[in-house]
Design a protein around this motif. Structure first.
Motif, PDB file in Angstrom:
ATOM      1  N   SER A 195    -180.959  16.373  33.931  1.00 35.52           N
ATOM      2  CA  SER A 195    -181.340  15.136  34.629  1.00 35.52           C
ATOM      3  C   SER A 195    -180.136  14.281  34.981  1.00 35.52           C
ATOM      4  O   SER A 195    -180.249  13.327  35.757  1.00 35.52           O
ATOM      5  N   GLU A 196    -178.977  14.611  34.404  1.00 36.00           N
ATOM      6  CA  GLU A 196    -177.782  13.796  34.639  1.00 36.00           C
ATOM      7  C   GLU A 196    -176.859  14.408  35.676  1.00 36.00           C
ATOM      8  O   GLU A 196    -175.693  14.009  35.783  1.00 36.00           O
ATOM      9  N   ILE A 197    -177.329  15.360  36.459  1.00 39.81           N
ATOM     10  CA  ILE A 197    -176.531  15.849  37.590  1.00 39.81           C
ATOM     11  C   ILE A 197    -176.223  14.663  38.488  1.00 39.81           C
ATOM     12  O   ILE A 197    -177.099  13.858  38.813  1.00 39.81           O
ATOM     13  N   GLY A 198    -175.001  14.550  38.872  1.00 36.51           N
ATOM     14  CA  GLY A 198    -174.557  13.398  39.658  1.00 36.51           C
ATOM     15  C   GLY A 198    -173.879  12.343  38.818  1.00 36.51           C
ATOM     16  O   GLY A 198    -173.291  11.398  39.356  1.00 36.51           O
ATOM     17  N   SER A 199    -173.939  12.472  37.486  1.00 37.87           N
ATOM     18  CA  SER A 199    -173.245  11.513  36.625  1.00 37.87           C
ATOM     19  C   SER A 199    -171.740  11.714  36.711  1.00 37.87           C
ATOM     20  O   SER A 199    -171.258  12.760  37.143  1.00 37.87           O
ATOM     21  N   ASP A 200    -170.993  10.720  36.295  1.00 41.86           N
ATOM     22  CA  ASP A 200    -169.536  10.755  36.434  1.00 41.86           C
ATOM     23  C   ASP A 200    -168.896  11.687  35.415  1.00 41.86           C
ATOM     24  O   ASP A 200    -169.253  11.689  34.230  1.00 41.86           O
ATOM     25  N   VAL A 201    -167.948  12.482  35.891  1.00 44.94           N
ATOM     26  CA  VAL A 201    -167.089  13.307  35.039  1.00 44.94           C
ATOM     27  C   VAL A 201    -165.664  12.773  35.191  1.00 44.94           C
ATOM     28  O   VAL A 201    -165.173  12.616  36.311  1.00 44.94           O
ATOM     29  N   PHE A 202    -165.025  12.474  34.066  1.00 41.24           N
ATOM     30  CA  PHE A 202    -163.680  11.892  34.084  1.00 41.24           C
ATOM     31  C   PHE A 202    -162.677  12.944  33.613  1.00 41.24           C
ATOM     32  O   PHE A 202    -162.814  13.511  32.536  1.00 41.24           O
ATOM     33  N   ALA A 203    -161.692  13.213  34.442  1.00 44.91           N
ATOM     34  CA  ALA A 203    -160.742  14.293  34.152  1.00 44.91           C
ATOM     35  C   ALA A 203    -159.316  13.807  34.399  1.00 44.91           C
ATOM     36  O   ALA A 203    -159.076  12.823  35.097  1.00 44.91           O
ATOM     37  N   GLY A 204    -158.364  14.542  33.821  1.00 43.25           N
ATOM     38  CA  GLY A 204    -156.961  14.197  34.038  1.00 43.25           C
ATOM     39  C   GLY A 204    -156.042  15.311  33.595  1.00 43.25           C
ATOM     40  O   GLY A 204    -156.384  16.094  32.702  1.00 43.25           O
ATOM     41  N   VAL A 205    -154.897  15.391  34.234  1.00 45.02           N
ATOM     42  CA  VAL A 205    -153.845  16.314  33.832  1.00 45.02           C
ATOM     43  C   VAL A 205    -152.752  15.489  33.174  1.00 45.02           C
ATOM     44  O   VAL A 205    -152.244  14.529  33.757  1.00 45.02           O
ATOM     45  N   GLU A 206    -152.394  15.870  31.954  1.00 44.44           N
ATOM     46  CA  GLU A 206    -151.449  15.092  31.157  1.00 44.44           C
ATOM     47  C   GLU A 206    -150.266  15.958  30.744  1.00 44.44           C
ATOM     48  O   GLU A 206    -150.416  17.140  30.442  1.00 44.44           O
ATOM     49  N   ALA A 207    -149.092  15.361  30.743  1.00 45.91           N
ATOM     50  CA  ALA A 207    -147.878  16.032  30.273  1.00 45.91           C
ATOM     51  C   ALA A 207    -147.404  15.343  29.009  1.00 45.91           C
ATOM     52  O   ALA A 207    -147.299  14.119  28.957  1.00 45.91           O
ATOM     53  N   LYS A 208    -147.113  16.131  27.984  1.00 45.27           N
ATOM     54  CA  LYS A 208    -146.578  15.587  26.740  1.00 45.27           C
ATOM     55  C   LYS A 208    -145.228  16.219  26.454  1.00 45.27           C
ATOM     56  O   LYS A 208    -145.025  17.406  26.696  1.00 45.27           O
ATOM     57  N   GLY A 209    -144.305  15.423  25.939  1.00 47.01           N
ATOM     58  CA  GLY A 209    -143.011  15.948  25.540  1.00 47.01           C
ATOM     59  C   GLY A 209    -141.998  16.054  26.667  1.00 47.01           C
ATOM     60  O   GLY A 209    -140.915  16.596  26.462  1.00 47.01           O
ATOM     61  N   LEU A 210    -142.326  15.537  27.859  1.00 52.71           N
ATOM     62  CA  LEU A 210    -141.355  15.539  28.950  1.00 52.71           C
ATOM     63  C   LEU A 210    -140.568  14.237  28.946  1.00 52.71           C
ATOM     64  O   LEU A 210    -140.989  13.234  28.382  1.00 52.71           O
ATOM     65  N   SER A 211    -139.436  14.242  29.616  1.00 53.13           N
ATOM     66  CA  SER A 211    -138.671  13.021  29.773  1.00 53.13           C
ATOM     67  C   SER A 211    -139.451  12.022  30.623  1.00 53.13           C
ATOM     68  O   SER A 211    -140.249  12.402  31.480  1.00 53.13           O
ATOM     69  N   ASN A 212    -139.197  10.738  30.399  1.00 52.50           N
ATOM     70  CA  ASN A 212    -139.941   9.692  31.098  1.00 52.50           C
ATOM     71  C   ASN A 212    -139.726   9.715  32.597  1.00 52.50           C
ATOM     72  O   ASN A 212    -140.531   9.183  33.359  1.00 52.50           O
ATOM     73  N   ARG A 213    -138.645  10.326  33.041  1.00 52.77           N
ATOM     74  CA  ARG A 213    -138.354  10.351  34.474  1.00 52.77           C
ATOM     75  C   ARG A 213    -139.369  11.190  35.248  1.00 52.77           C
ATOM     76  O   ARG A 213    -139.538  11.017  36.447  1.00 52.77           O
ATOM     77  N   PHE A 214    -140.063  12.119  34.568  1.00 58.15           N
ATOM     78  CA  PHE A 214    -140.982  13.025  35.252  1.00 58.15           C
ATOM     79  C   PHE A 214    -142.400  12.462  35.249  1.00 58.15           C
ATOM     80  O   PHE A 214    -142.935  12.077  34.208  1.00 58.15           O
ATOM     81  N   LYS A 215    -143.013  12.424  36.429  1.00 57.56           N
ATOM     82  CA  LYS A 215    -144.374  11.937  36.598  1.00 57.56           C
ATOM     83  C   LYS A 215    -145.276  13.082  37.077  1.00 57.56           C
ATOM     84  O   LYS A 215    -144.831  13.957  37.818  1.00 57.56           O
ATOM     85  N   VAL A 216    -146.521  13.048  36.653  1.00 61.97           N
ATOM     86  CA  VAL A 216    -147.473  14.089  37.027  1.00 61.97           C
ATOM     87  C   VAL A 216    -148.173  13.713  38.324  1.00 61.97           C
ATOM     88  O   VAL A 216    -148.740  12.617  38.440  1.00 61.97           O
TER      89      VAL A 216
END
Length: 316
Positions: free
Chosen positions: A190-211
């Motif tokens: 019944s919840e088809i159409g509800s919001d799905v929240f997703a993200g790609v995350e980088a850990k352990g990289l230098s702060n200069r690099f953005k995803v």
């Protein structure tokens, strides 16, 4: 001179590079009893570079060798002199003379260890150990799936590669992206159409690099190239009004949301698979944030216009 160029992997499978000098020999216990040796080791991590050269190369002591010609930070380590670049994005943007360049799609970081004797005369042959670490900029993060019935989500985090092993595709409880959802999670039919929240995350990289998310799409098969696809993000932009890109290219995590859905009339394929082409952008060299119409709409309460385009130029 020893000139070294490495193809670099992440912490799971670090590439150790062995290269040959002009002479071969062994160290016999102190710098008065040495003969030439032919191995240099380079470890290319996502955030750190470590270089090891044999003790007493051509008669030089560790305090006579400088990283980048400026930093005398070498230490003894089991028959080697070890020099470390602890962060690829230091505050002064150049740790001990470390230089970088981008040749699409590869980042190159390079430096050298050189002899520097302040005495009146020099009795040893000058040495210059040059080394380079290379990192790919583009990766495909995929195999996050939810059940066709509606949303059982499975996540596979990363694999081999330089930055790729630091990347993960995650799901979250709400638009704050502060609480991750454990996989798998289930959404009722019944919840088809509800919001799905997703993200790609980088850990352990230098702060200069953005995803940066270049493209994200869904398929009813685990094959990212499957002929039936539903695009979610194209060239950094949401493909329709139901998709909202929250952050893209601003920090170590890129986030978006979309409505849960299902593919129709595919009885043998019961899952929906998500795939994202991800770019690791060097913010010290490029403007990484992607300006999307959906973000402008949310911030300024402006009506959505099909004539508004994303602006994304992280690498030329």
């Amino acid at each position: 001179m020893c000139n070294i160029c490495t193809s670099c992997l992440g912490p799971v499978s670090v590439l150790v590079c062995l290269f040959h000098l002009l002479h071969t020999a062994f160290w016999l216990g102190n710098c008065d009893n040495y003969v030439y040796i032919d191995i240099i080791l380079v470890y290319c991590y996502p955030k750190t570079i470590i270089t090891k050269i044999p003790e007493c190369p051509y008669g030089w002591e560790v305090n006579q060798l400088a990283l980048g010609g400026v930093c005398y930070n070498g230490v003894h380590d089991s028959g080697y002199y070890q020099f470390t670049i602890p962060d690829l994005s230091p505050k002064n943007k150049s740790y001990c003379g470390t230089q970088s360049e981008f040749k699409n799609p590869i980042y190159h970081f390079y430096n050298s260890i050189i002899s520097n004797d302040s005495s009146v005369i020099v009795k040893s042959q000058p040495v210059n150990y040059s080394f380079t670490c290379t990192y790919h900029a583009n990766y495909l993060v995929n195999q996050a799936a939810f059940d066709q019935r509606v949303a059982t989500v499975h996540v596979k985090n990363g694999s081999s590669g330089s930055f790729e092993s630091q990347l993960s595709l995650n799901f979250y409880s709400n638009a704050k992206f502060s609480s991750k959802k454990e996989a798998p999670f289930v959404v009722e039919t019944s919840e088809i159409g509800s919001d799905v929240f997703a993200g790609v995350e980088a850990k352990g990289l230098s702060n200069r690099f953005k995803v940066v998310l270049n493209n994200c799409w869904a398929t009813p098969s685990s094959e990212y190239f499957y002929q039936i696809q539903w695009p979610l993000i194209t060239k950094g932009c949401a493909t329709d009004n139901s998709i909202l890109v929250h952050e893209n290219g601003k920090n170590s995590r890129a986030t978006f949301q979309f409505n849960a859905f299902r593919f129709r009339n595919i009885p043998k394929l019961s899952k929906v698979w998500l795939h994202c082409e991800t770019h690791v952008c060097d913010s010290e060299k490029f403007s990484c944030p992607v300006v999307s119409p959906s973000a402008i709409k949310q911030k300024n309460h402006m009506s959505f216009s099909k004539n508004v385009h994303c602006f994304f130029q992280p690498a030329l």
